[in-house]
Design an enzyme around this catalytic site. Sequence first.
Site, PDB file in Angstrom:
ATOM      1  N   ASP A 220     -42.170  49.297  75.870  1.00 56.37           N
ATOM      2  CA  ASP A 220     -42.157  47.585  75.507  1.00 56.37           C
ATOM      3  C   ASP A 220     -41.223  46.590  75.431  1.00 56.37           C
ATOM      4  OD1 ASP A 220     -44.058  44.529  76.467  1.00 56.37           O
ATOM      5  OD2 ASP A 220     -43.417  45.059  74.056  1.00 56.37           O
ATOM      6  N   GLU A 267     -37.707  68.066  73.337  1.00 53.89           N
ATOM      7  CA  GLU A 267     -38.573  69.285  72.495  1.00 53.89           C
ATOM      8  C   GLU A 267     -39.919  69.069  73.084  1.00 53.89           C
ATOM      9  OE1 GLU A 267     -39.268  67.625  68.210  1.00 53.89           O
ATOM     10  OE2 GLU A 267     -37.173  66.986  68.357  1.00 53.89           O
TER      11      GLU A 267
HETATM   12  C1  BGC Z   1     -45.716  42.807  77.993  1.00 51.33           C
HETATM   13  C2  BGC Z   1     -45.853  41.537  77.822  1.00 51.33           C
HETATM   14  C3  BGC Z   1     -46.269  41.113  76.625  1.00 51.33           C
HETATM   15  C4  BGC Z   1     -44.715  41.634  75.462  1.00 51.33           C
HETATM   16  C5  BGC Z   1     -44.549  41.586  74.036  1.00 51.33           C
HETATM   17  C6  BGC Z   1     -44.122  42.262  77.545  1.00 51.33           C
HETATM   18  O1  BGC Z   1     -43.457  43.177  77.856  1.00 51.33           O
HETATM   19  O2  BGC Z   1     -45.731  43.619  79.313  1.00 51.33           O
HETATM   20  O3  BGC Z   1     -47.782  41.318  78.352  1.00 51.33           O
HETATM   21  O4  BGC Z   1     -47.055  39.838  76.012  1.00 51.33           O
HETATM   22  O5  BGC Z   1     -44.011  42.237  75.613  1.00 51.33           O
HETATM   23  O6  BGC Z   1     -44.876  42.462  73.802  1.00 51.33           O
END
Ligand code: BGC
Length: 558
Positions: A220, A267
């Site tokens: 993310d 790994e």
């Molecule tokens: C996720 C979102 C989230 C944001 C904050 C994004 O890339 O897909 O749903 O609100 O990251 O973590």
Amino acid sequence: MNGMAGGGAASLDSDMAWWRKAVIYEVYIRSYADGNGDGIGDIPGIRSRLPYLRDLGVDAIWVTPWYPSPQVDGGYDVSDFRDIDPLLGSIDDAENLIGDVHELGLRIIADIVPNHTSDRHRWFQSALAAGSGGPERDRYVFRRGRGANGDLPPNDWRSRLGGPAWTRVAEPDGTPGEWYLHLFTAGQPCLNWDNMNVRSEFLSILRFWFDRGIDGFRVDGATRLGKNLEMPEESPNPEGYGPGEHPFFDRDEVHEIFRDWRRVADEYSGERTFVAEAWLPIPERWARYVQPGGLHTAFNFGCLHAGWDAIRLGETIEMTTRAMGRVGAPSTWVLSSHDAVRLVTRFGRAETMQHHADKSKNYGRETDLNLGVRRARAAVLLALALPGVMYIYQGEELGLWEIQDLPEEALRDPFWEYSGRLIRGRDGCRVPLPWSGTEQPFGFTSGCTPPWLPQPDEWRDYTVEAQEGKRGSMLELYRAALRIRRDHPALGGGTLRWLEKSGQALSFARDPGFICAVNFSGDPYRIPGRGDILLTSGPLLGDCLPVDTAAWITLDKY
Ligand code: BGC
């Protein structure tokens, strides 16, 4: 443990580099299936609906964050990366899910959120308790405020939801104290990736899940880890900066972090993989995330932004395959996600483009759902015929549309409150899936608690049950396309050769012996090649494709 530590089942190991050509289904966990009857999707729910995914024909699932979380941002506010939110299950449930997934010959990717934690995370709590200057604070980004009393934020950075990206804390003695940085909500304090303890902790978290058999991670906000606090945010638009010059977006230092991550993945046996949530309009900058020794793949929001426009789609396909090809990484194709407007709604509007960062979603715009469905059907055949990895967001295979009129009291996306109740946010694409039956909860939950977001009555005709075996349904189109994609030797990895790339049509060949053609013009389009039609997104007009229709053609028997 399920005995999967250090690798997948033997049959999985023999299929090396699965992540170069997989079809990956995004499970938005709160909305997929509810196993314990509380109206919220969970891990037991996913387990109970795995056969559906096997029959659909996907190769892997990506499950959105399942960790303990106050759920300020749908679980993207994590308070413990080594556990499961009791709302969603337990560690045992997660291990059982991983085992079941592998038994069905599928893979599973978890979501990891390295830019921030929840403010309930014990690190943040101890940073608050420690007071200014302590090593606990250095895991986050704390600074003294500006102005005589320090009551102005340390710099001008803005949260992605609007307002300052800083919140002031009370020190342990109750006096107003330092400020902490949060690029998202105040419940999501940013981590300090210059802190070596943060770096090593995340390597250990990766191992924790790899040891339990997880096949990879979606990373993310991969572009956001580096920060230069000395720089002002002159423009909210990252595109307004020179390469690597934005104060907190796509800074060069992030790559060192991901090289360490890659070493950890390597790994393990069984081709463990990363997909970066990283998309940049400058191909060279984008490709750096997936250069050798870095992450394996990166999301591609180009098609999302392009809308239903042949010129833009052609350009983004070209740019993507070139940029990725240069560094030896597979392309990925993303038409929708839990952050974007549902495809049939987007494609049913006059303006079909959407920037993935735009949460306002053009609600209220006139939408022709029949038009949207026609285009969405053609779009999925286009995307599934491209070389590389395809992401399918749950419910797209049912042709679900954006629910734009959710009652205000049901809205959970933090954008709603942060915008002063002006932007409804992303809940409209997160409404729980309809599985069966003719009324809410449509088989989503077996309990008496209604789904956490209400489903519309019209979904009675869009349940899995209603579409299964029904000629011409969206579900059967997806199933047929995924079956062919798996069996035809030309599909999956590889390259493409354009036959036509114009404002009227996109048509390309894949070797050996496969053609995909899509008509974007107002006139019928003669199907290229002299082969057999394998699949079309809609009825043909003799030898021609009507407008907004796609066809798959095979030149050889396979
Ligand atoms: C996720 C979102 C989230 C944001 C904050 C994004 O890339 O897909 O749903 O609100 O990251 O973590």
